[in-house]
Scaffold this motif. Structure first.
Motif, short mmCIF file in Angstrom:
data_model
loop_
_atom_site.label_atom_id
_atom_site.label_comp_id
_atom_site.label_asym_id
_atom_site.label_seq_id
_atom_site.Cartn_x
_atom_site.Cartn_y
_atom_site.Cartn_z
N MET A 1 0.85 -1.18 0.00
CA MET A 1 0.00 0.00 0.00
C MET A 1 0.89 1.24 0.00
O MET A 1 0.95 1.97 0.98
CB MET A 1 -0.91 -0.03 1.23
N LEU A 2 1.62 1.42 -1.09
CA LEU A 2 2.53 2.55 -1.19
C LEU A 2 2.19 3.37 -2.42
O LEU A 2 1.66 2.84 -3.40
CB LEU A 2 3.98 2.06 -1.29
N VAL A 3 2.53 4.65 -2.36
CA VAL A 3 2.34 5.51 -3.53
C VAL A 3 3.70 5.70 -4.18
O VAL A 3 4.57 6.36 -3.61
CB VAL A 3 1.74 6.87 -3.12
N PRO A 4 3.92 5.10 -5.36
CA PRO A 4 5.27 5.08 -5.95
C PRO A 4 5.82 6.46 -6.24
O PRO A 4 7.03 6.66 -6.16
CB PRO A 4 5.07 4.32 -7.27
N THR A 5 4.96 7.43 -6.55
CA THR A 5 5.47 8.75 -6.94
C THR A 5 5.79 9.63 -5.73
O THR A 5 6.25 10.75 -5.89
CB THR A 5 4.43 9.49 -7.80
N LEU A 6 5.53 9.13 -4.54
CA LEU A 6 5.86 9.90 -3.34
C LEU A 6 7.15 9.36 -2.72
O LEU A 6 7.54 8.22 -2.97
CB LEU A 6 4.73 9.82 -2.32
N LYS B 1 6.43 2.04 8.16
CA LYS B 1 5.14 2.73 8.22
C LYS B 1 4.32 2.21 9.41
O LYS B 1 3.72 2.99 10.15
CB LYS B 1 4.38 2.48 6.91
N THR C 1 2.95 20.11 5.87
CA THR C 1 3.58 18.83 6.16
C THR C 1 4.83 19.06 7.01
O THR C 1 5.45 20.12 6.94
CB THR C 1 4.00 18.11 4.86
N LEU D 1 1.60 10.20 5.22
CA LEU D 1 0.26 10.26 4.62
C LEU D 1 -0.82 9.85 5.63
O LEU D 1 -0.76 8.80 6.23
CB LEU D 1 0.20 9.36 3.39
N GLY D 2 -1.79 10.73 5.78
CA GLY D 2 -2.94 10.41 6.62
C GLY D 2 -2.73 10.69 8.10
O GLY D 2 -3.66 10.59 8.87
N VAL E 1 -7.25 7.84 4.86
CA VAL E 1 -7.56 9.03 4.08
C VAL E 1 -8.86 8.76 3.30
O VAL E 1 -8.97 7.74 2.64
CB VAL E 1 -6.42 9.34 3.08
N LEU F 1 -0.56 16.44 -0.01
CA LEU F 1 -0.04 15.07 0.05
C LEU F 1 -1.17 14.08 -0.16
O LEU F 1 -1.04 13.11 -0.92
CB LEU F 1 0.62 14.85 1.42
N LYS F 2 -2.31 14.36 0.48
CA LYS F 2 -3.47 13.47 0.31
C LYS F 2 -3.94 13.48 -1.14
O LYS F 2 -4.26 12.44 -1.71
CB LYS F 2 -4.62 13.92 1.22
N GLU G 1 -2.66 8.78 -7.20
CA GLU G 1 -1.71 7.77 -7.63
C GLU G 1 -2.09 6.37 -7.15
O GLU G 1 -1.99 5.41 -7.89
CB GLU G 1 -0.31 8.10 -7.10
N ASN G 2 -2.46 6.25 -5.89
CA ASN G 2 -2.81 4.95 -5.35
C ASN G 2 -3.88 5.09 -4.27
O ASN G 2 -3.57 5.14 -3.08
CB ASN G 2 -1.56 4.26 -4.78
N ARG H 1 -2.25 14.10 -3.88
CA ARG H 1 -1.32 13.36 -4.74
C ARG H 1 -1.43 11.86 -4.52
O ARG H 1 -1.39 11.07 -5.47
CB ARG H 1 0.11 13.84 -4.49
N ALA H 2 -1.58 11.46 -3.25
CA ALA H 2 -1.67 10.03 -2.96
C ALA H 2 -2.95 9.43 -3.55
O ALA H 2 -2.93 8.35 -4.13
CB ALA H 2 -1.64 9.81 -1.45
N ASP I 1 -5.96 3.10 -3.09
CA ASP I 1 -6.04 2.00 -2.13
C ASP I 1 -5.10 2.25 -0.95
O ASP I 1 -5.45 2.01 0.20
CB ASP I 1 -5.67 0.68 -2.80
N ALA I 2 -3.90 2.72 -1.26
CA ALA I 2 -2.93 3.00 -0.20
C ALA I 2 -3.45 4.11 0.70
O ALA I 2 -3.40 4.01 1.92
CB ALA I 2 -1.59 3.39 -0.81
N ALA I 3 -3.96 5.17 0.09
CA ALA I 3 -4.49 6.28 0.88
C ALA I 3 -5.62 5.78 1.77
O ALA I 3 -5.68 6.10 2.96
CB ALA I 3 -4.97 7.39 -0.05
#
Lengths: 522, 310
Positions: free
Chosen positions: A101-106, A165, A124, A114-115, B190, B173-174, B180-181, B176-177, B183-185
């Motif tokens: 559950m990762l965002v590759p572009t971050l 994480k 941030t 995140l969150g 989120v 950040l939220k 992109e993904n 962008r997340a 499910d991860a957020a």
């Protein structure tokens, strides 16, 4: 700081987490049937079971993604309610999902932050997050660069980000859902080092897997689930792999299927000095010569990326041959299209079954005629014979024990094992002369693996020439009559099964001839 | 004739109107950037601009209050955004198609309202030029950059602001997340739906301002279909700008300068058929998109509805 009940991350440890009588019903399925399960601080408790045995359901309940119909969860003896992942995270339960559950572009730090609320309000606080990540990385010996982008990281490193994480969020108890499925053997070793340290420090770990040797290596206790029910819990030291396998499947499992006598009557498939390119533009195969006889399984061993994929693709006509010749039953098939190779009765079980093996959004019946759909009786002058296609599908579903609600079910809705059965059925039913099987059991559970291997042996008995490409050395040794080892696009050696030991093959896979003990290929 | 284009006065004119004409592109494309960053493709920008444009003009025409007109345009844009968000987030509608639906709605509705409420083309006094003290006295530069109306300044301030929100805040950040993904957020608590509602409504609001900037700040008139495809160009600019506010700014300037150039070509009577001249920005859109398409990567979840797997 080093109080007895505090973890290195500063978090209070969870001495004991207990799930009692957990029951979960889905429409038509009892996914979890009064299951008891517990984890203690400082142990790895492995959860074993076939696909669909209820492992994921149980852990999703623990993580708050599902809600149980019956049963209760006790944390250090106190009943708790876990309504959502937010609750479980608050209680100190973390989960490493099978699909990250990762965002590759971050960046790593952004993924961790995140969150979470920030110390700077709406802004941030990545510097602070990065500092804490480095602290945790130091404590748990997880090498990680907080400012690296996730897409730049290897799979093993990404997994470490997932662990960080969870630790960052204060996880005392960690659920690892098939964490080794995507790792190389070296990365598995590294993960195990991390897991051992975490248990020494007082974390409790749940390890889900169906790779028996890993479970035996890393766990303190093992619980086996089958069909939603708990079969039993035992200390790892008191149980053998064979017992575990039988437990999981519910019947005797044969690890070394009976191979019978070798009967090489004729060379069905011959490669003479075959060369081709790779996707990266570098040479893929560099002069490979080998032959596969009728009635034999030729195993192709090697470390991933040494030309296995290219080998399968050149023989099946999917990749352009830049040199040498390929003969099928003595006739030159070099440069033929995949359709022409298919017509010469070569069957192919591709490595990426979801991408190359089936069309995900096609039904089971449609997938079963992909290879022969232009031929009688499935079609005539361009018109599909739907009745014949349905009859064919029903026949194959029965014959190959495909578990599917119906022949019209979409392939993507089947389990991995059943998708592979659809592919097998299609490729075997047409009575091929040669079968190329690439990683045919990768990611399958024990039952499905056993079934696939039995089918390949059955084809061998029928006189088909089988080329088995696998990175699983146990599989190669269990099935092959002869074993060719690929290294950097060349055949290092071809060893008869009787003379093959894991050590000898391991050296060849590393590019070393055992007799010389020196690298032969630059 | 061509040499007329090279006189200093004309060059200053071209640049000044180029800076000015970028205004609607900037508002609309920055708004669209937020939407796309969160994974929502809104093709209804043109419709939102048209309705915003009419709303701003009508309210100003009736009340004489420019700010009230602007506020109405923002409200109309936000409401259209809300509807778009409901359709795409809750109903999982195919985003491209629903966007075209919202465009057609805005087109038809603005015409209907224009016909029934006004009937004839009127003009108003739009936002006046605000001369920035000292800076506007600089020869050339002053006229180009510092003698514009308030909506023009706002558009340029929006660029660094958008960059800051996207890259330096937890909200960014939220966003962008989620793009992109998701499910991860989602797995980290989120709310994908809430983030997307926010960006789509923000996009609608900014499109409303974009429309208003045409009718009460730049042209000071409302005509049917007056946005003439600028909303679609704004969508293209987001791709051109590679989902970065600064990139969007570059694209907006490029197009508005070409637009300004073609206007001056017509004004000066240079013998290029006016139809050809008018085509220039659009042809450029296609060429630039073809040239940049392989260079950039869209947010992975762009135009994909999010549904939690169970």
């Amino acid at each position: 700081m080093t109080e007895a009940n505090t973890l290195p991350s500063g978090r209070t440890r969870i001495d004991r987490l207990e799930m009692r009588g957990i029951t979960k019903r889905f429409p038509g399925v009892l996914a979890s049937d009064h299951v008891d399960f517990d984890v203690q601080a400082g142990e790895v408790h492995a959860l074993l079971g076939e696909n669909g045995a209820g492992k994921s359901t149980l852990m999703k309940i623990l993580y708050g993604l599902y809600h149980p119909d019956e049963g209760q969860i006790l944390l250090n003896g106190q009943p708790v309610t876990i309504a959502s992942p937010t609750d479980s995270i608050r209680l100190g339960i973390g989960m490493i999902h099978q699909h990250f559950m990762l965002v590759p572009t971050l960046t790593v730090a952004e993924n961790v932050a995140l969150g979470l609320p920030s110390s700077r309000g709406a802004l941030t606080d990545l510097d602070r997050v990065s500092k804490r990540i480095l602290e945790l990385a130091e404590i748990y010996s997880l090498k990680i660069d907080p400012s690296a982008y996730v897409w730049q990281l290897s799979v093993g490193q990404q997994q470490r980000v997932e662990i960080i994480k969870a630790l960052y969020r204060g996880a005392a108890l960690l659920i690892l859902d098939e964490p080794t499925a995507v790792l190389t053997p070296q990365e598995v070793d590294e993960l195990f080092v991390i897991m051992r340290q975490m248990t020494r420090d007082g974390h409790g770990l749940v390890f889900i897997s169906h790779k028996l040797h890993e479970v035996v290596e890393i766990s303190n206790r093992i619980t086996v689930l089958r069909d939603g029910r708990k079969i039993g819990t035992r200390p790892t030291s008191e149980i053998t792999k064979q017992d575990l396998a039988n437990w999981m499947v519910g019947r005797e499992v044969t690890f070394a299927p009976d191979r019978g006598e070798v009967q090489c009557a004729e060379a069905r498939l011959q490669l003479e000095n075959v060369a081709c390119g790779s996707d990266r533009g570098t040479p893929g195969l560099r002069g490979v010569s080998l032959e596969v006889c009728s009635g034999e399984i030729l195993g192709i061993a090697g470390v991933s990326g040494n030309g296995q994929r290219e080998l399968a693709e050149t023989v099946t006509g999917l990749r352009k041959v830049t040199g040498g010749k390929i003969l099928l039953e003595g006739r030159d098939i070099t440069g033929l299209t995949p359709a022409e190779v298919t017509d010469r009765m070569l069957s192919y079980i591709p490595e990426e079954r979801m991408r190359d093996g089936v069309i995900k959004d096609f039904s089971v019946a449609e997938n079963m005629i992909l290879r022969e759909h232009t031929k009688m009786p499935y079609s005539r002058s361009g018109l599909l014979n739907l009745r014949e296609i349905s009859r064919h599908a029903d026949e194959l579903i029965t014959q190959f024990h495909v578990k599917t609600p119906s022949r019209d079910t979409l392939a993507k809705n089947l389990s991995g094992g059943n998708i592979q059965k659809v592919v097998l059925a299609r490729e075997i039913f047409r009575t091929p002369r040669v079968i190329i099987a690439a990683q045919p059991t990768r990611g399958l559970d024990i039952g499905a693996t056993e079934y696939v291997r039995e089918q390949l042996l059955e084809q061998r008995r029928k006189g088909v020439a089988v080329m088995l490409i696998s990175e699983d050395l146990d599989e190669i040794l269990a099935l092959s009559d002869r074993i060719a080892v690929l290294y950097e696009g060349q055949v290092m050696d071809i060893v008869p099964r009787e003379d093959a030991t894991p050590e000898r093959l391991g050296l060849l896979m590393a590019g070393v001839h055992p007799e010389e003990s020196a690298p032969v290929v630059k | 004739m061509i040499s007329d284009l090279l006189s200093v006065t004309v060059l200053i004119g071209i640049l000044a109107s180029g800076i000015r004409l970028a205004t609607p592109y900037l508002y609309a494309a920055i708004g669209e950037t937020f939407g796309q960053k969160s994974g929502v493709l809104n093709l209804g920008v043109e419709g939102q601009m048209l309705l915003g444009s009419f709303a701003a003009f009508y309210v100003t025409f009736k009340t004489g209050n420019l700010w009230l007109g602007l506020l109405t345009a923002m409200l109309v844009g936000a409401l259209m955004g809300l509807a778009m968000a409901y359709v795409t987030v809750n109903l999982h509608a195919q985003q491209g198609i629903s966007g075209i639906g919202f465009y057609l709605f805005g087109l038809g509705m603005s015409e209907l309202l224009f016909q029934s409420l006004m009937g004839s083309v009127e003009t108003i006094q739009g936002f006046p030029k605000v001369h920035i003290p000292v800076l506007s006295d600089i020869p050339g530069i002053g006229e180009i950059f510092f003698s514009q109306n308030v909506l023009v300044y706002g558009a340029y301030l929006l660029v660094p602001l958008a960059w800051f929100v996207l890259n330096k805040t937890t909200l960014g950040l939220k966003i962008r997340a989620v793009g992109e993904n998701p499910d991860a957020a989602d797995s980290l608590g989120v709310s994908v739906a809430r983030v997307r509602y926010f960006t789509i409504i923000l996009g609608g609001t900014l499109s409303g301002i974009a429309g208003a900037s045409l009718s009460i700040a730049l042209l000071n008139v409302f005509q049917q279909g007056m946005t003439s495809g600028q909303g679609f160009i704004a969508v293209a600019l987001v791709y051109f700008g590679a989902w970065r506010p600064v990139g969007v700014l570059g694209g907006a300037l490029l197009f508005s300068l070409v637009n300004s150039l073609q206007l001056w070509i017509q004004v000066l009577g240079i013998p290029i058929p006016s139809d050809i001249a008018v085509m220039m920005p659009y042809v450029l859109t296609i060429l630039v998109l073809v040239a940049t398409v392989s260079r950039v990567r869209a947010p992975s979840a762009l135009s994909k509805p999010f549904e939690r797997e169970d």
